[in-house]
Motif scaffolding. Structure first.
Motif, PDB file in Angstrom:
ATOM      1  N   HIS A   9      21.282   8.829  -0.193  1.00  0.00           N
ATOM      2  CA  HIS A   9      20.510   8.334   0.939  1.00  0.00           C
ATOM      3  C   HIS A   9      19.235   7.616   0.504  1.00  0.00           C
ATOM      4  CE1 HIS A   9      22.905   9.950   4.161  1.00  0.00           C
ATOM      5  NE2 HIS A   9      22.816  11.184   3.705  1.00  0.00           N
ATOM      6  N   GLN A  10      18.785   7.863  -0.719  1.00  0.00           N
ATOM      7  CA  GLN A  10      17.549   7.247  -1.177  1.00  0.00           C
ATOM      8  C   GLN A  10      17.770   5.755  -1.462  1.00  0.00           C
ATOM      9  OE1 GLN A  10      15.032   9.237  -0.792  1.00  0.00           O
ATOM     10  NE2 GLN A  10      16.332  11.056  -0.550  1.00  0.00           N
ATOM     11  N   ASP A  11      16.841   4.916  -0.996  1.00  0.00           N
ATOM     12  CA  ASP A  11      16.928   3.461  -1.196  1.00  0.00           C
ATOM     13  C   ASP A  11      18.243   2.902  -0.652  1.00  0.00           C
ATOM     14  OD1 ASP A  11      14.517   3.766  -2.625  1.00  0.00           O
ATOM     15  OD2 ASP A  11      15.571   3.915  -4.531  1.00  0.00           O
ATOM     16  N   PHE A  12      18.746   3.492   0.418  1.00  0.00           N
ATOM     17  CA  PHE A  12      20.073   3.108   0.904  1.00  0.00           C
ATOM     18  C   PHE A  12      20.137   1.642   1.298  1.00  0.00           C
ATOM     19  CE2 PHE A  12      23.739   2.805   3.650  1.00  0.00           C
ATOM     20  CZ  PHE A  12      24.662   3.661   3.047  1.00  0.00           C
ATOM     21  N   MET A  13      19.091   1.136   1.927  1.00  0.00           N
ATOM     22  CA  MET A  13      19.104  -0.259   2.345  1.00  0.00           C
ATOM     23  C   MET A  13      19.149  -1.196   1.142  1.00  0.00           C
ATOM     24  SD  MET A  13      16.314  -2.389   4.648  1.00  0.00           S
ATOM     25  CE  MET A  13      16.592  -1.409   6.128  1.00  0.00           C
ATOM     26  N   ALA A  14      18.384  -0.889   0.111  1.00  0.00           N
ATOM     27  CA  ALA A  14      18.356  -1.740  -1.079  1.00  0.00           C
ATOM     28  C   ALA A  14      19.682  -1.686  -1.829  1.00  0.00           C
ATOM     29  CB  ALA A  14      17.214  -1.323  -2.000  1.00  0.00           C
ATOM     30  N   LYS A  15      20.307  -0.523  -1.840  1.00  0.00           N
ATOM     31  CA  LYS A  15      21.563  -0.349  -2.567  1.00  0.00           C
ATOM     32  C   LYS A  15      22.765  -0.877  -1.790  1.00  0.00           C
ATOM     33  CE  LYS A  15      20.019   3.938  -4.815  1.00  0.00           C
ATOM     34  NZ  LYS A  15      20.200   5.428  -4.817  1.00  0.00           N
ATOM     35  N   ASN A  16      22.657  -0.930  -0.468  1.00  0.00           N
ATOM     36  CA  ASN A  16      23.808  -1.292   0.368  1.00  0.00           C
ATOM     37  C   ASN A  16      23.438  -2.353   1.405  1.00  0.00           C
ATOM     38  OD1 ASN A  16      25.809   1.097  -0.415  1.00  0.00           O
ATOM     39  ND2 ASN A  16      23.778   1.998  -0.088  1.00  0.00           N
ATOM     40  N   GLY A  24       0.793  -1.216   0.000  1.00  0.00           N
ATOM     41  CA  GLY A  24       0.000   0.000   0.000  1.00  0.00           C
ATOM     42  C   GLY A  24       0.824   1.264   0.000  1.00  0.00           C
ATOM     43  N   VAL A  25       2.098   1.168   0.374  1.00  0.00           N
ATOM     44  CA  VAL A  25       2.997   2.325   0.315  1.00  0.00           C
ATOM     45  C   VAL A  25       3.483   2.472  -1.122  1.00  0.00           C
ATOM     46  CG1 VAL A  25       5.203   3.277   1.074  1.00  0.00           C
ATOM     47  CG2 VAL A  25       3.685   2.177   2.729  1.00  0.00           C
ATOM     48  N   LYS A  26       3.263   3.636  -1.686  1.00  0.00           N
ATOM     49  CA  LYS A  26       3.595   3.880  -3.084  1.00  0.00           C
ATOM     50  C   LYS A  26       4.915   4.614  -3.270  1.00  0.00           C
ATOM     51  CE  LYS A  26      -0.351   2.112  -4.270  1.00  0.00           C
ATOM     52  NZ  LYS A  26      -0.411   0.779  -4.925  1.00  0.00           N
ATOM     53  N   SER A  27       5.359   5.290  -2.226  1.00  0.00           N
ATOM     54  CA  SER A  27       6.609   6.039  -2.297  1.00  0.00           C
ATOM     55  C   SER A  27       7.133   6.237  -0.882  1.00  0.00           C
ATOM     56  CB  SER A  27       6.392   7.403  -2.956  1.00  0.00           C
ATOM     57  OG  SER A  27       7.554   8.210  -2.893  1.00  0.00           O
ATOM     58  N   ALA A  28       8.449   6.170  -0.718  1.00  0.00           N
ATOM     59  CA  ALA A  28       9.094   6.432   0.566  1.00  0.00           C
ATOM     60  C   ALA A  28      10.368   7.217   0.283  1.00  0.00           C
ATOM     61  CB  ALA A  28       9.408   5.135   1.299  1.00  0.00           C
ATOM     62  N   VAL A  29      10.415   8.443   0.750  1.00  0.00           N
ATOM     63  CA  VAL A  29      11.518   9.352   0.438  1.00  0.00           C
ATOM     64  C   VAL A  29      12.210   9.794   1.719  1.00  0.00           C
ATOM     65  CG1 VAL A  29      12.157  11.551  -0.626  1.00  0.00           C
ATOM     66  CG2 VAL A  29      10.323  10.162  -1.632  1.00  0.00           C
ATOM     67  N   ALA A  30      13.498   9.607   1.787  1.00  0.00           N
ATOM     68  CA  ALA A  30      14.286  10.058   2.930  1.00  0.00           C
ATOM     69  C   ALA A  30      14.535  11.558   2.827  1.00  0.00           C
ATOM     70  CB  ALA A  30      15.613   9.308   2.986  1.00  0.00           C
ATOM     71  N   GLY A  31      14.452  12.246   3.957  1.00  0.00           N
ATOM     72  CA  GLY A  31      14.673  13.679   3.908  1.00  0.00           C
ATOM     73  C   GLY A  31      14.788  14.304   5.279  1.00  0.00           C
ATOM     74  N   TYR A  32      14.585  15.614   5.313  1.00  0.00           N
ATOM     75  CA  TYR A  32      14.768  16.401   6.529  1.00  0.00           C
ATOM     76  C   TYR A  32      13.530  17.250   6.778  1.00  0.00           C
ATOM     77  CZ  TYR A  32      19.441  15.162   4.889  1.00  0.00           C
ATOM     78  OH  TYR A  32      20.525  14.471   4.414  1.00  0.00           O
ATOM     79  N   HIS A  33      13.092  17.292   8.030  1.00  0.00           N
ATOM     80  CA  HIS A  33      11.889  18.044   8.380  1.00  0.00           C
ATOM     81  C   HIS A  33      12.105  18.824   9.665  1.00  0.00           C
ATOM     82  CE1 HIS A  33       7.917  18.705  10.241  1.00  0.00           C
ATOM     83  NE2 HIS A  33       7.544  18.922   9.005  1.00  0.00           N
ATOM     84  N   GLY A  34      11.609  20.047   9.689  1.00  0.00           N
ATOM     85  CA  GLY A  34      11.619  20.829  10.913  1.00  0.00           C
ATOM     86  C   GLY A  34      12.517  22.037  10.912  1.00  0.00           C
TER      87      GLY A  34
END
Length: 230
Positions: free
Chosen positions: A190-197, A70-80
């Motif tokens: 940093h995007q898809d870091f787990m899949a890439k590494n 059900g998750v269509k996108s997951a983007v790493a980033g910075y908030h606040g």
């Protein structure tokens, strides 16, 4: 604490697994928890929705949600914080008000916001830790919920109160709800870091176990394939 530095250190760290001492707080707290089933069910209606979660290192947060149906996108980033300081080296130095966070887009007809909250607190973040998660220490590693609509906020408030009353956690719940501000996409590496590494030491020690726990605890929500950001 920085996570093995940035990419320059990744190759060196890939063959070394970060292992906390058996009796250290980090070792004791990095375990899945059977968070209570939410009593307040999210009713967000049709159409894709977005939500922001901060729960320590964004590699693991993104990695877990990338395996949720059900998750269509997951983007790493910075908030606040501000645009001027939305850079990895600046944020990890401290004092920017940013949190490492993940912005997800999801289909509420497949996975509701309240279900995402339960997954988050079961296998991703310890809600009793202030300004830290696992081996990472600092305000930028705080756990926080960032609702993007009034229904999410109501559900988040109800669930945090339910968690506090549940006695599942032996210490007070310190995760906060933060008002939505600009979300800044993190650097490409940093995007898809787990899949890439997958062999990176940090991933092996701290983040892969979270995905493994997702598979065991939430089999109906788990998908084997990693949702890559396009």
């Amino acid at each position: 604490m920085k996570r093995f530095g940035i990419l320059a250190a990744a190759a060196i760290a890939a063959s070394a697994i970060y292992v906390a001492a058996p009796n250290s707080p980090a070792h004791a707290l990095e375990k899945p928890v059977n968070a209570p089933a939410p009593k307040r069910i999210a009713r967000e209606g049709a159409g894709l929705k977005t939500a922001i979660f901060a729960g320590g290192c964004f590699w693991g947060v993104e990695g877990v949600f990338s395996h949720v149906k059900g998750v269509k996108s997951a983007v790493a980033g910075y908030h606040g914080g501000s645009a001027a300081t939305a850079k990895y080296n600046r944020i990890t130095a401290g004092g920017t008000a940013h949190a490492e966070a993940v912005k997800i887009t999801y289909d509420p007809y497949v996975v509701r916001y309240d279900e995402l909250l339960r997954i988050f607190f079961s296998v991703v973040a310890d809600p009793t830790l202030k300004n830290r998660q696992g081996p990472d220490v600092g305000a930028h590693y705080r756990s926080a919920l960032v609702p993007t609509n009034s229904e999410q906020r109501a559900v988040a408030e109800a669930y945090l109160a339910q968690m506090e009353a549940s006695n599942v956690w032996s210490r007070p719940i310190v995760t906060k709800i933060e008002s939505q501000r600009t979300f800044y996409r993190a650097e490409t590496y940093h995007q898809d870091f787990m899949a890439k590494n997958p062999g990176h030491g940090y991933i092996v020690r701290w983040d892969k176990p979270k995905v493994d726990a997702l598979k065991v605890m939430f089999p109906r929500d788990f998908k084997a394939s990693f949702l890559r950001d396009n």
